[in-house]
Scaffold this active site. Sequence first.
Site, PDB file in Angstrom:
ATOM      1  N   ASP A 328       0.861  -1.189   0.000  1.00 37.09           N
ATOM      2  CA  ASP A 328       0.000   0.000   0.000  1.00 37.09           C
ATOM      3  C   ASP A 328       0.882   1.218   0.000  1.00 37.09           C
ATOM      4  O   ASP A 328       2.054   1.138   0.339  1.00 37.09           O
ATOM      5  CB  ASP A 328      -0.788   0.076   1.319  1.00 37.09           C
ATOM      6  CG  ASP A 328      -1.892  -0.924   1.380  1.00 37.09           C
ATOM      7  OD1 ASP A 328      -2.325  -1.379   0.329  1.00 37.09           O
ATOM      8  OD2 ASP A 328      -2.322  -1.240   2.511  1.00 37.09           O
ATOM      9  N   ASP A 628      -5.089  -3.830   4.392  1.00 41.61           N
ATOM     10  CA  ASP A 628      -5.693  -3.404   5.645  1.00 41.61           C
ATOM     11  C   ASP A 628      -7.211  -3.507   5.657  1.00 41.61           C
ATOM     12  O   ASP A 628      -7.803  -3.708   6.692  1.00 41.61           O
ATOM     13  CB  ASP A 628      -5.251  -1.967   5.996  1.00 41.61           C
ATOM     14  CG  ASP A 628      -5.340  -1.031   4.802  1.00 41.61           C
ATOM     15  OD1 ASP A 628      -6.123  -1.328   3.888  1.00 41.61           O
ATOM     16  OD2 ASP A 628      -4.625  -0.018   4.782  1.00 41.61           O
ATOM     17  N   ASP A 632      -9.586  -6.749   1.488  1.00 39.93           N
ATOM     18  CA  ASP A 632      -8.234  -7.173   1.103  1.00 39.93           C
ATOM     19  C   ASP A 632      -7.985  -8.639   1.431  1.00 39.93           C
ATOM     20  O   ASP A 632      -6.984  -9.211   0.990  1.00 39.93           O
ATOM     21  CB  ASP A 632      -7.169  -6.334   1.839  1.00 39.93           C
ATOM     22  CG  ASP A 632      -7.059  -4.939   1.258  1.00 39.93           C
ATOM     23  OD1 ASP A 632      -7.478  -4.761   0.106  1.00 39.93           O
ATOM     24  OD2 ASP A 632      -6.554  -4.039   1.948  1.00 39.93           O
TER      25      ASP A 632
HETATM   26  P1  ATP Z   1      -3.558   2.867  -0.023  1.00 39.59           P
HETATM   27  O1  ATP Z   1      -4.371   1.863  -0.785  1.00 39.59           O
HETATM   28  O2  ATP Z   1      -2.157   2.959  -0.433  1.00 39.59           O
HETATM   29  O3  ATP Z   1      -3.745   2.823   1.448  1.00 39.59           O
HETATM   30  P2  ATP Z   1      -5.092   5.235  -0.108  1.00 39.59           P
HETATM   31  O4  ATP Z   1      -5.255   5.238   1.347  1.00 39.59           O
HETATM   32  O5  ATP Z   1      -4.685   6.509  -0.735  1.00 39.59           O
HETATM   33  O6  ATP Z   1      -4.067   4.234  -0.603  1.00 39.59           O
HETATM   34  P3  ATP Z   1      -7.847   4.746  -0.257  1.00 39.59           P
HETATM   35  O7  ATP Z   1      -7.897   4.855   1.204  1.00 39.59           O
HETATM   36  O8  ATP Z   1      -8.544   3.656  -0.953  1.00 39.59           O
HETATM   37  O9  ATP Z   1      -6.391   4.689  -0.786  1.00 39.59           O
HETATM   38  O10 ATP Z   1      -8.319   6.146  -0.820  1.00 39.59           O
HETATM   39  C1  ATP Z   1      -8.526   6.348  -2.197  1.00 39.59           C
HETATM   40  C2  ATP Z   1      -9.062   7.737  -2.423  1.00 39.59           C
HETATM   41  O11 ATP Z   1     -10.318   7.860  -1.786  1.00 39.59           O
HETATM   42  C3  ATP Z   1      -8.184   8.833  -1.844  1.00 39.59           C
HETATM   43  O12 ATP Z   1      -7.263   9.285  -2.804  1.00 39.59           O
HETATM   44  C4  ATP Z   1      -9.187   9.904  -1.494  1.00 39.59           C
HETATM   45  O13 ATP Z   1      -9.444  10.730  -2.610  1.00 39.59           O
HETATM   46  C5  ATP Z   1     -10.454   9.131  -1.185  1.00 39.59           C
HETATM   47  N1  ATP Z   1     -10.623   8.948   0.250  1.00 39.59           N
HETATM   48  C6  ATP Z   1      -9.746   8.454   1.126  1.00 39.59           C
HETATM   49  N2  ATP Z   1     -10.252   8.420   2.357  1.00 39.59           N
HETATM   50  C7  ATP Z   1     -11.489   8.908   2.283  1.00 39.59           C
HETATM   51  C8  ATP Z   1     -12.543   9.130   3.223  1.00 39.59           C
HETATM   52  N3  ATP Z   1     -12.420   8.828   4.502  1.00 39.59           N
HETATM   53  N4  ATP Z   1     -13.696   9.668   2.777  1.00 39.59           N
HETATM   54  C9  ATP Z   1     -13.834   9.946   1.478  1.00 39.59           C
HETATM   55  N5  ATP Z   1     -12.908   9.767   0.552  1.00 39.59           N
HETATM   56  C10 ATP Z   1     -11.727   9.257   0.931  1.00 39.59           C
END
Ligand code: ATP
Length: 892
Positions: A328, A628, A632
Amino acid sequence: MQQPPWHSLDLNEVWARLASQPAGLSSAAAAQALRVHGPNALPEPARRSAMRRWLGQLDNVLIYVLLAAGLITALLGHALDAVVIFAVVLINAQVGFLQEGRAEAALHGIRSLLTREALVLRDGQRQSIAAEQLVPGDVVLVQAGDRVPADLRLIEAYQLLADEAALTGESLPVEKSATPCAPDTALAERRCQLWSGSLLRRGQGLGVVVATGPAAEIGRIGQLVAEAHSLDTPLTLALARFGRQLALATLLLALLTFAVGRLVHGLPADELFIAVVGLAVAAIPEGLPAIVTITLALGVRRMAAQRAIVRRLPAVETLGGVSTICTDKTGTLTRNEMTVRALLTAEGDYQLSGLGYAPHGGLSDAQGRLGMPPVAELIARAALLCNDADLREQDGEWQPVGDPTEAALVVLACKLGLQPAYEREACPRSDVIPFDPEHRLMASLNHDHAGHGHIWLKGAPEQVLPRCERAWQSGGAQPLQLDAWQTRANILAGQGMRLLALAMRSTAQRELSFADLDEGFVLLGLVAMQDPPREEARQAVAACQGAGVGIKMITGDRPDTALAIARELGFARNGRVLSGQQLDALPAADWPLAVQETEVFARASPEHKLRIVAALQAGGAAVAMTGDGVNDAPALKQADIGVAMGQKGTEAAREAAGMVLTDDRFDTLVAAVREGRVINDNLKKAIRFILPTNGAEALVLVAAVLLGMQLPISAVQILWINMITAVTLALALAFEPPEADVMQRPPRPASAGLLDGFLLWRVFYVSVLIAAVAMGLFHWELARGMSEAAARNAAVNVLVAGEIAYLFNSRYLRASALGAHVLRGNPAIWWVLAALIPAQLLFSYWGPMNRLFEVAPLDLAAWARIGLLAAGVFIAVECEKALGRYWHAMRS
Ligand code: ATP
């Protein structure tokens, strides 16, 4: 009188009966309840008794052969031989028993490091506490991916889906709601209750604890959530198989030796039988299982000290052979410390000042002038209401409670001048669509006290912008200029910023479904957050590159953000990124090559993760995959080793994983891979040591009988050597520190190279070498006029000394052992020598031992010859290793 069941009560009755309230218990009341109800834990499952575990050590074909040999020897009246054989069995069982106990204790202690946490309301505040501390009356927040920590009566449920298979056997997840049901409803149908131990597949909920520990349903049916852990691994199973083959081969060799000795050389049957028994006992590597187990367990403990918790022992072996790490981004490669840096509104761009999560700071516009955009208040409200996180001040430090992305939005709202508690009170939530990585957005429906409703939407810009028709402006909302917004977003994303769009629309409805999010929103603005890469991750990336381990970043974030971060960390130099959409468009046949060549995968869903792992594996990679989220789990299971995050990971991900990183960090994962390699090396070293030394012991007897020569070492003497060296010497190799080049060579799976052609060669070479030295010295000493008893003593001692010399060779798999370094770095070797050498001196000089084993003391000159020959063994093996290195270099 029997009380009505929890599921039939309305909430007021529930509160009254539990002496609790919607804001939760006070700490004092909870502490008092904990004394009354006890901890929220099930009793430990009974362990096997010590006696049974001890006897379990004997349950092995190799040991059966030893026992049978001992029994027959005793029946034939060879008391001393029988005693030594049984002593071998007993010592070995005792060492195995102790080591297995240590291994189990190490694993047990490590598992208890993974405590389960629960998010509760206490003293009116959200707190994360150990699930064991929960008491009836506690108000608990649960969400997708959690294992329900106690039996709950639901107060609120949003899209809640629970997998209750552990309790009811029902394999389909069940929808939950807060509405009470009839008193006689069956357990599986009680929609307003959540059962301890069930897994939440979707949604969010708030519940009050009604039963904990053994009083919960799962405790009542006596089913244990605790998994059965075994000490078996693919390697120990392979070794067990090998042991059976070896036992068979040894028996055949013994029969052959017997036949040749009897029929060809006409040796007396009785004497021959004892020699053959000695041969069999010597050939059997009875100490091997104990050494493998303890090597693995010691490694597991070292990993735990570095915050990598192994949940299943086989994972340790796999780790060392990992050739690709899929990781990630957020929190693993980056710090997961989100700070909003910029705000894009229809009326201009703004920068935010302030550090970390402290809710202090302000806005300045592109010209550096302080000020607030007119839309600030709405942005702040969207940021606060469509949010489940909070901030907590502890010792002057502000920390996030919940998702750091959302906590950063709370900070933003504070900087924009809003009070979180007041806003949440003024506009309570009526319904919510929680964030999930598949849709990448979250929506909350809130109503003020006058009954006005709004849907607040936040999420990835490409999810939110298409749902917006207009953008908010002071004079009234204007049609959305999609391209212009996207261009502005791209610039920030290219700098590695994480972007979120915020939008809203008014509504009269009281419930929210996905269809309500389709259109009609007004865009309020875009928020850009910084999440700096971890410095240690940069070094770990470099270490992987040196070790031939590929890195794949698989993230839910945007391609440009992801690539910028990857580049900062020193990989993805070819600039190639594949988005989830592009992956979907790719024909299945092209996947293996595409995933091999690409290092960054963006906007990827958990399903993509699964397919990427499978494609990498199809190309022959051994994959470690981090994860996480609740979704997954399939990818974590598919990977050769699934790695869950201890901090931000869900219980569902942890349970699917072979290893958990308690600090979520990439460098911890890389350190674990390194440790896995050390363990594989040490196993290899132990095996490469044990088999040839056993081989040498057996060969001395086989050769003498087959050649019709006098035995240079009698059967009982071989048994003695076997007894004192079998477990001691090789055990020291379990404590070997890492070799200098562990992370400078390409990965190899644990099973490869353990029982391969090279090992066979090594067994042959060293067996012949040491056996020849022992036989040669015996005959040389006899020829020089030494008594037979003394010459045998010399042969015994040169065999032991040869083994000790070979132990030093075995400290380095390939690297040279010539030099002072071979004496340093592993105190365990000196401990085993401190035990072994006095035993050998007693054997050689103490009268009763001399008489028992029919040996006579040696003079100093004989010891010098023994020392020289042992040094010769050492040099000869070093020459073989040097040739091996040369051959290896020529081939590559
Ligand atoms: P990783 O998979 O590496 O952990 P990440 O945390 O950036 O990556 P996600 O958590 O799936 O991936 O988030 C993807 C996208 O969703 C983010 O780029 C953001 O734009 C949006 N996002 C993240 N968290 C939230 C949230 N709590 N509420 C709304 N949108 C969110």
